[in-house]
Design a protein around this motif. Structure first.
Motif, PDB file in Angstrom:
ATOM      1  N   VAL A  37      15.919  68.231  17.968  1.00 46.97           N
ATOM      2  CA  VAL A  37      16.483  67.636  19.169  1.00 46.97           C
ATOM      3  C   VAL A  37      16.723  68.760  20.166  1.00 46.97           C
ATOM      4  O   VAL A  37      17.192  69.841  19.814  1.00 46.97           O
ATOM      5  CB  VAL A  37      17.793  66.869  18.870  1.00 46.97           C
ATOM      6  N   GLY A  38      16.351  68.503  21.396  1.00 42.65           N
ATOM      7  CA  GLY A  38      16.491  69.510  22.447  1.00 42.65           C
ATOM      8  C   GLY A  38      16.236  68.887  23.796  1.00 42.65           C
ATOM      9  O   GLY A  38      16.597  67.739  24.039  1.00 42.65           O
ATOM     10  N   MET A  39      15.563  69.634  24.649  1.00 42.42           N
ATOM     11  CA  MET A  39      15.378  69.195  26.028  1.00 42.42           C
ATOM     12  C   MET A  39      14.333  68.096  26.180  1.00 42.42           C
ATOM     13  O   MET A  39      14.305  67.387  27.183  1.00 42.42           O
ATOM     14  CB  MET A  39      14.971  70.393  26.886  1.00 42.42           C
ATOM     15  N   PHE A  60      18.218  67.211  11.786  1.00 40.85           N
ATOM     16  CA  PHE A  60      17.650  67.704  13.043  1.00 40.85           C
ATOM     17  C   PHE A  60      17.876  69.208  13.186  1.00 40.85           C
ATOM     18  O   PHE A  60      19.002  69.698  13.050  1.00 40.85           O
ATOM     19  CB  PHE A  60      18.285  66.998  14.244  1.00 40.85           C
ATOM     20  N   LEU A  61      16.790  69.927  13.463  1.00 39.79           N
ATOM     21  CA  LEU A  61      16.873  71.341  13.796  1.00 39.79           C
ATOM     22  C   LEU A  61      17.103  71.480  15.299  1.00 39.79           C
ATOM     23  O   LEU A  61      16.519  70.744  16.098  1.00 39.79           O
ATOM     24  CB  LEU A  61      15.581  72.058  13.409  1.00 39.79           C
ATOM     25  N   ILE A  62      17.942  72.425  15.670  1.00 38.35           N
ATOM     26  CA  ILE A  62      18.160  72.760  17.075  1.00 38.35           C
ATOM     27  C   ILE A  62      17.702  74.194  17.274  1.00 38.35           C
ATOM     28  O   ILE A  62      18.288  75.129  16.719  1.00 38.35           O
ATOM     29  CB  ILE A  62      19.643  72.612  17.470  1.00 38.35           C
ATOM     30  N   GLU A  63      16.628  74.374  18.028  1.00 34.20           N
ATOM     31  CA  GLU A  63      16.035  75.699  18.222  1.00 34.20           C
ATOM     32  C   GLU A  63      16.816  76.461  19.301  1.00 34.20           C
ATOM     33  O   GLU A  63      16.895  76.029  20.443  1.00 34.20           O
ATOM     34  CB  GLU A  63      14.564  75.563  18.613  1.00 34.20           C
ATOM     35  N   ASN A  64      17.370  77.584  18.877  1.00 37.46           N
ATOM     36  CA  ASN A  64      18.209  78.400  19.767  1.00 37.46           C
ATOM     37  C   ASN A  64      17.416  79.599  20.268  1.00 37.46           C
ATOM     38  O   ASN A  64      17.098  80.507  19.505  1.00 37.46           O
ATOM     39  CB  ASN A  64      19.460  78.854  19.014  1.00 37.46           C
ATOM     40  N   ARG A  65      17.094  79.582  21.558  1.00 37.77           N
ATOM     41  CA  ARG A  65      16.355  80.684  22.186  1.00 37.77           C
ATOM     42  C   ARG A  65      17.272  81.456  23.132  1.00 37.77           C
ATOM     43  O   ARG A  65      18.206  80.883  23.685  1.00 37.77           O
ATOM     44  CB  ARG A  65      15.149  80.143  22.955  1.00 37.77           C
ATOM     45  N   PRO A  66      16.966  82.739  23.342  1.00 38.61           N
ATOM     46  CA  PRO A  66      17.878  83.568  24.141  1.00 38.61           C
ATOM     47  C   PRO A  66      17.886  83.253  25.637  1.00 38.61           C
ATOM     48  O   PRO A  66      18.890  83.487  26.301  1.00 38.61           O
ATOM     49  CB  PRO A  66      17.379  84.995  23.886  1.00 38.61           C
ATOM     50  N   PHE A  67      16.783  82.714  26.163  1.00 41.32           N
ATOM     51  CA  PHE A  67      16.701  82.519  27.617  1.00 41.32           C
ATOM     52  C   PHE A  67      16.268  81.092  27.929  1.00 41.32           C
ATOM     53  O   PHE A  67      15.066  80.791  27.943  1.00 41.32           O
ATOM     54  CB  PHE A  67      15.715  83.514  28.234  1.00 41.32           C
ATOM     55  N   ASP A  70      20.212  76.605  32.220  1.00 47.96           N
ATOM     56  CA  ASP A  70      21.424  75.826  31.936  1.00 47.96           C
ATOM     57  C   ASP A  70      21.152  74.328  31.982  1.00 47.96           C
ATOM     58  O   ASP A  70      21.693  73.567  31.175  1.00 47.96           O
ATOM     59  CB  ASP A  70      22.529  76.190  32.934  1.00 47.96           C
ATOM     60  N   SER A  71      20.322  73.899  32.923  1.00 43.69           N
ATOM     61  CA  SER A  71      20.041  72.462  33.029  1.00 43.69           C
ATOM     62  C   SER A  71      19.345  71.943  31.777  1.00 43.69           C
ATOM     63  O   SER A  71      19.642  70.831  31.314  1.00 43.69           O
ATOM     64  CB  SER A  71      19.171  72.189  34.263  1.00 43.69           C
ATOM     65  N   LEU A  72      18.458  72.750  31.201  1.00 38.92           N
ATOM     66  CA  LEU A  72      17.769  72.330  29.995  1.00 38.92           C
ATOM     67  C   LEU A  72      18.713  72.313  28.792  1.00 38.92           C
ATOM     68  O   LEU A  72      18.598  71.450  27.914  1.00 38.92           O
ATOM     69  CB  LEU A  72      16.585  73.267  29.718  1.00 38.92           C
ATOM     70  N   LYS A  73      19.637  73.247  28.738  1.00 42.19           N
ATOM     71  CA  LYS A  73      20.638  73.237  27.673  1.00 42.19           C
ATOM     72  C   LYS A  73      21.492  71.967  27.747  1.00 42.19           C
ATOM     73  O   LYS A  73      21.791  71.345  26.723  1.00 42.19           O
ATOM     74  CB  LYS A  73      21.540  74.470  27.777  1.00 42.19           C
ATOM     75  N   LYS A  74      21.869  71.586  28.956  1.00 43.53           N
ATOM     76  CA  LYS A  74      22.688  70.382  29.127  1.00 43.53           C
ATOM     77  C   LYS A  74      21.925  69.123  28.733  1.00 43.53           C
ATOM     78  O   LYS A  74      22.490  68.195  28.149  1.00 43.53           O
ATOM     79  CB  LYS A  74      23.161  70.293  30.576  1.00 43.53           C
ATOM     80  N   ILE A  75      20.622  69.100  29.042  1.00 45.95           N
ATOM     81  CA  ILE A  75      19.800  67.958  28.634  1.00 45.95           C
ATOM     82  C   ILE A  75      19.737  67.885  27.107  1.00 45.95           C
ATOM     83  O   ILE A  75      19.832  66.802  26.513  1.00 45.95           O
ATOM     84  CB  ILE A  75      18.383  68.073  29.232  1.00 45.95           C
ATOM     85  N   GLY A  76      19.603  69.038  26.456  1.00 42.75           N
ATOM     86  CA  GLY A  76      19.580  69.074  25.000  1.00 42.75           C
ATOM     87  C   GLY A  76      20.873  68.555  24.397  1.00 42.75           C
ATOM     88  O   GLY A  76      20.858  67.804  23.410  1.00 42.75           O
ATOM     89  N   LYS A  77      22.011  68.940  24.967  1.00 39.18           N
ATOM     90  CA  LYS A  77      23.310  68.455  24.486  1.00 39.18           C
ATOM     91  C   LYS A  77      23.436  66.947  24.681  1.00 39.18           C
ATOM     92  O   LYS A  77      23.991  66.230  23.830  1.00 39.18           O
ATOM     93  CB  LYS A  77      24.439  69.170  25.222  1.00 39.18           C
ATOM     94  N   LEU A  78      22.912  66.448  25.794  1.00 45.90           N
ATOM     95  CA  LEU A  78      22.931  65.014  26.070  1.00 45.90           C
ATOM     96  C   LEU A  78      22.151  64.252  25.002  1.00 45.90           C
ATOM     97  O   LEU A  78      22.609  63.216  24.489  1.00 45.90           O
ATOM     98  CB  LEU A  78      22.338  64.755  27.453  1.00 45.90           C
ATOM     99  N   HIS A  79      20.992  64.766  24.630  1.00 37.94           N
ATOM    100  CA  HIS A  79      20.177  64.123  23.596  1.00 37.94           C
ATOM    101  C   HIS A  79      20.854  64.201  22.231  1.00 37.94           C
ATOM    102  O   HIS A  79      20.791  63.244  21.442  1.00 37.94           O
ATOM    103  CB  HIS A  79      18.808  64.789  23.535  1.00 37.94           C
ATOM    104  N   GLY A 329      12.065  81.509  25.935  1.00 38.71           N
ATOM    105  CA  GLY A 329      12.939  80.585  26.639  1.00 38.71           C
ATOM    106  C   GLY A 329      12.178  79.791  27.670  1.00 38.71           C
ATOM    107  O   GLY A 329      10.946  79.842  27.754  1.00 38.71           O
ATOM    108  N   TYR A 330      12.933  79.022  28.458  1.00 37.73           N
ATOM    109  CA  TYR A 330      12.323  78.158  29.467  1.00 37.73           C
ATOM    110  C   TYR A 330      13.131  78.209  30.755  1.00 37.73           C
ATOM    111  O   TYR A 330      14.374  78.244  30.727  1.00 37.73           O
ATOM    112  CB  TYR A 330      12.276  76.699  28.976  1.00 37.73           C
ATOM    113  N   THR A 331      12.419  78.205  31.861  1.00 43.62           N
ATOM    114  CA  THR A 331      13.059  78.053  33.163  1.00 43.62           C
ATOM    115  C   THR A 331      12.726  76.672  33.701  1.00 43.62           C
ATOM    116  O   THR A 331      11.716  76.072  33.318  1.00 43.62           O
ATOM    117  CB  THR A 331      12.561  79.129  34.152  1.00 43.62           C
ATOM    118  N   SER A 332      13.587  76.169  34.595  1.00 40.91           N
ATOM    119  CA  SER A 332      13.353  74.834  35.123  1.00 40.91           C
ATOM    120  C   SER A 332      14.193  74.601  36.370  1.00 40.91           C
ATOM    121  O   SER A 332      15.289  75.147  36.505  1.00 40.91           O
ATOM    122  CB  SER A 332      13.704  73.771  34.068  1.00 40.91           C
ATOM    123  N   ASP A 333      13.650  73.797  37.259  1.00 40.19           N
ATOM    124  CA  ASP A 333      14.397  73.354  38.440  1.00 40.19           C
ATOM    125  C   ASP A 333      14.860  71.912  38.302  1.00 40.19           C
ATOM    126  O   ASP A 333      15.374  71.313  39.243  1.00 40.19           O
ATOM    127  CB  ASP A 333      13.512  73.477  39.693  1.00 40.19           C
TER     128      ASP A 333
END
Length: 361
Positions: A37-39, A60-67, A70-79, A329-333
């Motif tokens: 589960v993640g973004m 469920f595995l949650i893959e923790n990457r260093p970079f 923030d928006s993608l992290k919040k989406i992952g928490k929502l899921h 990691g991932y960047t996103s707008d």
């Protein structure tokens, strides 16, 4: 106990997957479901479909990457909250590190360590690995581990995947600057025995990955031959041509390859990639057996994820090494949605990895 082979691989695709999950998996005695589960909201697709069935344990595995943005992290928490509320006590979340503190790649090791006690638990009739949201560095070792567990215990092991033809999440991956052998798929590649081996490198090509493929090539050098895989047919008929244009310098100059070496495989059919790699490897083995030289076929899944499953099947059956570059990691707008939007992917696959195929009703 049976395991998939090149000549006998039981699969379902499209709406047949939905029918299989609802009619067969939902009626199984006890199911172990392993996913992530993640973004990516698509990873909610199969857990939601199975949620009406009481006899499923969800891990469920949650893959923790260093970079990660923030928006993608919040989406992952929502899921994650959505699944916790939907499945209640039937689900467990396990966070795994993808990159160690010393910057070493540990995705595969972390994943198999987390999954091992789940696979050793007795009483399951079926194990389901949902690779929809898993990265390749996580999914390949976990799926191989599940296949081995299924063969030892006699349990049915299934692989599920779902995706959109056109990605709906706007994000850009940031790759590592080192190429690594995937955990469980190294073979003897770092041994002296491989010094004189004739290396055939089969990389998947995709957009914006020229630097990553160059990194892999440098680690493998010298390479006897490069046969890259391009997606065709594909949702965008020009996609293969666009990727080829992006890689033209690397293909003809750095790798010393040619257009005649290109393998075209269906973008949304993993069996096409599986057949192409298996056939190529078999022909090459036969040719060099007569010369006394030692060939080795090396796979690099760096393109579309469904096609990567075909590489996985070939790597497991033929015991092929797999080289890849991990994503840091991932960047996103993208913004954070107010609520979870349940996915409706148009690409769906089920692959029977081990076990005795169910009898028809």
């Amino acid at each position: 106990m049976n395991r998939f082979t090149f000549n006998h691989c039981v699969t379902h695709s499209g709406e047949d997957v939905v029918d299989f999950v609802k009619e067969k998996l939902c009626s199984s005695n006890k199911v172990l479901f392993i996913g992530t589960v993640g973004m990516d909201a698509t990873s909610l697709y199969y857990p939601y479909m199975l949620s009406s069935r009481a006899s499923v344990d969800y891990k469920f595995l949650i893959e923790n990457r260093p970079f990660v943005a923030d928006s993608l992290k919040k989406i992952g928490k929502l899921h994650q909250r959505f699944l916790a509320e939907l499945l209640g006590d039937a689900c467990v979340f396990e966070e795994i590190k993808i990159i160690a503190d010393d910057e070493a790649t540990i995705a595969g090791r972390s994943a198999v360590r987390a999954v091992s006690p789940w696979l050793q638990t007795k009483g399951y009739s079926d194990i389901v690995i949902d690779s929809t949201g898993m990265s390749r560095g996580t999914s390949f070792p976990v799926i191989k581990q599940a296949v081995e567990a299924g063969l030892q215990s006699g349990i049915n092991v299934h692989l599920l995947n779902a995706a959109y033809s056109i990605p709906i999440l706007d994000h850009k991956p940031e790759s590592d600057d080192r190429a690594e052998w995937m955990h469980g798929f190294q073979g003897q590649m770092d041994s002296d025995r491989m010094d004189d081996a004739l290396k055939l490198w089969v990389p998947q090509l995709s957009e914006d990955k020229v630097q990553a493929t160059s990194t892999m090539y440098k680690k493998l050098f010298p390479v006897a031959e490069v046969c890259p895989i391009l997606p065709f047919p594909s949702q965008n008929p020009r996609r293969g041509d666009n990727i080829l244009f992006e890689y033209q310098d690397a293909l003809t100059q750095e790798w010393g390859s040619s257009l005649l070496n290109i393998i075209y495989a269906h973008e949304s059919n993993p069996l096409d990639v599986y057949r192409s790699v298996s056939t190529l490897h078999g022909i090459r083995e036969q040719v060099f057996q007569e010369t006394g030289e030692m060939p080795v076929t090396i796979l690099s899944p760096a393109g579309w994820r469904i096609g990567s499953l075909g590489m996985l099947l070939a790597a497991i059956e033929l015991n092929l090494p797999v080289l890849y570059v991990e994503t840091l990691g991932y960047t996103s707008d993208s913004g954070v949605p107010a609520e979870v939007m349940l996915p409706n992917p148009d690409l769906k696959w089920h692959i029977w990895l081990t076990g005795d195929v169910y009898k028809p009703n």
